[in-house]
Scaffold this active site. Structure first.
Site, PDB file in Angstrom:
ATOM      1  N   ASN A 135       0.861  -1.186   0.000  1.00 26.50           N
ATOM      2  CA  ASN A 135       0.000   0.000   0.000  1.00 26.50           C
ATOM      3  C   ASN A 135       0.899   1.239   0.000  1.00 26.50           C
ATOM      4  O   ASN A 135       1.527   1.553   1.011  1.00 26.50           O
ATOM      5  CB  ASN A 135      -0.888  -0.040   1.261  1.00 26.50           C
ATOM      6  CG  ASN A 135      -1.695   1.230   1.443  1.00 26.50           C
ATOM      7  OD1 ASN A 135      -1.820   2.051   0.526  1.00 26.50           O
ATOM      8  ND2 ASN A 135      -2.259   1.404   2.637  1.00 26.50           N
ATOM      9  N   LYS A 174       0.019   4.316  -0.278  1.00 27.31           N
ATOM     10  CA  LYS A 174      -0.635   5.512   0.295  1.00 27.31           C
ATOM     11  C   LYS A 174      -0.420   6.719  -0.632  1.00 27.31           C
ATOM     12  O   LYS A 174      -0.400   6.537  -1.836  1.00 27.31           O
ATOM     13  CB  LYS A 174      -0.122   5.759   1.719  1.00 27.31           C
ATOM     14  CG  LYS A 174      -0.161   4.475   2.557  1.00 27.31           C
ATOM     15  CD  LYS A 174       0.076   4.670   4.006  1.00 27.31           C
ATOM     16  CE  LYS A 174      -0.010   3.312   4.706  1.00 27.31           C
ATOM     17  NZ  LYS A 174       0.089   3.403   6.146  1.00 27.31           N
ATOM     18  N   HIS A 212      -9.305   1.160   5.012  1.00 23.52           N
ATOM     19  CA  HIS A 212      -8.008   1.289   5.670  1.00 23.52           C
ATOM     20  C   HIS A 212      -8.167   2.223   6.872  1.00 23.52           C
ATOM     21  O   HIS A 212      -8.956   3.173   6.821  1.00 23.52           O
ATOM     22  CB  HIS A 212      -6.982   1.841   4.673  1.00 23.52           C
ATOM     23  CG  HIS A 212      -5.602   1.849   5.251  1.00 23.52           C
ATOM     24  ND1 HIS A 212      -5.168   2.851   6.069  1.00 23.52           N
ATOM     25  CD2 HIS A 212      -4.592   0.957   5.147  1.00 23.52           C
ATOM     26  CE1 HIS A 212      -3.927   2.579   6.453  1.00 23.52           C
ATOM     27  NE2 HIS A 212      -3.561   1.438   5.904  1.00 23.52           N
ATOM     28  N   GLU A 244      -6.584   4.638   7.902  1.00 20.35           N
ATOM     29  CA  GLU A 244      -6.443   6.072   7.592  1.00 20.35           C
ATOM     30  C   GLU A 244      -7.727   6.626   6.970  1.00 20.35           C
ATOM     31  O   GLU A 244      -8.056   7.794   7.150  1.00 20.35           O
ATOM     32  CB  GLU A 244      -5.217   6.289   6.686  1.00 20.35           C
ATOM     33  CG  GLU A 244      -3.917   6.147   7.486  1.00 20.35           C
ATOM     34  CD  GLU A 244      -2.750   5.562   6.731  1.00 20.35           C
ATOM     35  OE1 GLU A 244      -2.747   5.588   5.488  1.00 20.35           O
ATOM     36  OE2 GLU A 244      -1.827   5.049   7.404  1.00 20.35           O
ATOM     37  N   GLU A 287      -5.115  -4.975  10.672  1.00 12.98           N
ATOM     38  CA  GLU A 287      -4.060  -3.996  10.881  1.00 12.98           C
ATOM     39  C   GLU A 287      -4.326  -3.236  12.182  1.00 12.98           C
ATOM     40  O   GLU A 287      -5.129  -2.293  12.199  1.00 12.98           O
ATOM     41  CB  GLU A 287      -4.034  -2.996   9.728  1.00 12.98           C
ATOM     42  CG  GLU A 287      -3.774  -3.622   8.378  1.00 12.98           C
ATOM     43  CD  GLU A 287      -3.273  -2.582   7.391  1.00 12.98           C
ATOM     44  OE1 GLU A 287      -2.126  -2.667   6.987  1.00 12.98           O
ATOM     45  OE2 GLU A 287      -4.043  -1.653   7.067  1.00 12.98           O
ATOM     46  N   GLY A 347       2.619   2.292  10.640  1.00 12.26           N
ATOM     47  CA  GLY A 347       3.557   3.401  10.462  1.00 12.26           C
ATOM     48  C   GLY A 347       4.279   3.801  11.735  1.00 12.26           C
ATOM     49  O   GLY A 347       4.898   4.855  11.801  1.00 12.26           O
ATOM     50  N   SER A 354       3.583  -2.040  10.175  1.00  9.72           N
ATOM     51  CA  SER A 354       5.039  -2.069  10.337  1.00  9.72           C
ATOM     52  C   SER A 354       5.687  -3.400   9.940  1.00  9.72           C
ATOM     53  O   SER A 354       6.644  -3.847  10.569  1.00  9.72           O
ATOM     54  CB  SER A 354       5.434  -1.682  11.760  1.00  9.72           C
ATOM     55  OG  SER A 354       5.044  -0.348  12.029  1.00  9.72           O
TER      56      SER A 354
END
Ligand code: PGA
Length: 256
Positions: free
Chosen positions: A12, A14, A100, A102, A172, A178, A218
């Site tokens: 991904n 992003k 996701h 985010e 996730e 991240g 991560s």
């Protein structure tokens, strides 16, 4: 039942990489990929929209799939700035990421909206990676299993058993995305086990045994091998480390 799931490694990107940067990634990645003796894992890359078309064209010859990071729940219309299922398909892509963390947190996408997006995606027969995961405070409060189960149930509301063959789940944990902080292989595996059980209760044994559940948060070339070889983990959704062709390739190798 013998498990038949193949490993999947998804990257991904992003909001990273211009078209020029996408092409340099491809040049380096394709050379390294050619040197790989054998790869059994399915690879999917999620670049930004501007790179969908060029990357899917290039990756076609390598059997590598390209997908979009989001889609709108409506088929078309006055939704400035959005992308539809058929636009994604017209760029040569047949995968999409939905929900996701985010998108949930920065763009306030609700469980109900994500269910609508999944329905739209499946109506168009697009393979969909649906993302779930708890925040740090939810884990610290001991609510992680119930939160993730609730997210799964919302996502799959009114989705038929047949449609599930086009659904992949990505677990996730938000606190691992991240941050450089990965869930331990045991933490990830027990959550995947729980998710599979939820699918078993909602659908059937064989659907639960066949659905792929990826870990994300991560993942890097050091931790991917041990994570991907846990009994319930079928591969990974990789953010930061997928931007670098060498690291991404090492992660793919570790899935084999
Ligand atoms: P990360 O991102 O690997 O950079 O933690 C994973 C993701 O957000 O899919």
């Amino acid at each position: 039942m013998e498990k038949m799931r193949k490993k999947i490694v998804a990257g991904n990107w992003k909001m990273n990489k211009t078209i020029t940067e996408t092409l340099s990634f491809f040049d380096e990645f394709s050379k390294l990929y050619d040197e790989l003796k054998e790869n059994q894992a399915e690879i999917i890359i999620f670049p930004p929209y501007t790179s969908l078309s060029i990357l899917s064209e290039k990756m076609k010859n390598y059997g590598i799939f390209v997908g979009a990071q989001n889609l709108h729940e409506k088929d078309n219309g006055a939704y400035t700035g959005e992308i539809s299922a058929s636009m994604i398909q017209s760029a040569g892509c047949n995968y999409v990421l939905i929900g996701h963390s985010e998108r949930r947190h920065f763009f306030s996408e609700s469980n109900d909206l994500l269910n609508q997006k999944l329905k739209t995606s499946l109506k168009h027969k697009i393979n969909s990676i649906i993302c779930v995961g708890e925040t740090l405070s939810e884990r610290e409060a001991g609510n992680h299993f119930s939160i993730v189960n609730k997210q799964i149930k919302f996502f799959l509301k009114d989705i038929t058993p047949d449609q599930l063959s086009k659904v992949i789940i990505a677990y996730e944990p938000v606190w691992a995305i991240g941050t450089g902080k990965t869930a331990s292989p045991e933490q990830a595996n027990e959550m995947h086990y729980e998710i599979r059980n939820t699918i078993r209760n909602l659908y059937s044994d064989s659907i639960a045994n066949n659905i792929s559940i990826l870990y994300g948060g991560s993942v890097n070339e050091e931790n991917s091998g041990i994570l991907f070889h846990q009994s319930e983990i079928d591969g990974g959704l990789v953010g930061g480390a997928s931007l670098n062709p060498k690291s991404f390739l090492k992660i793919i190798q570790s899935a084999n």
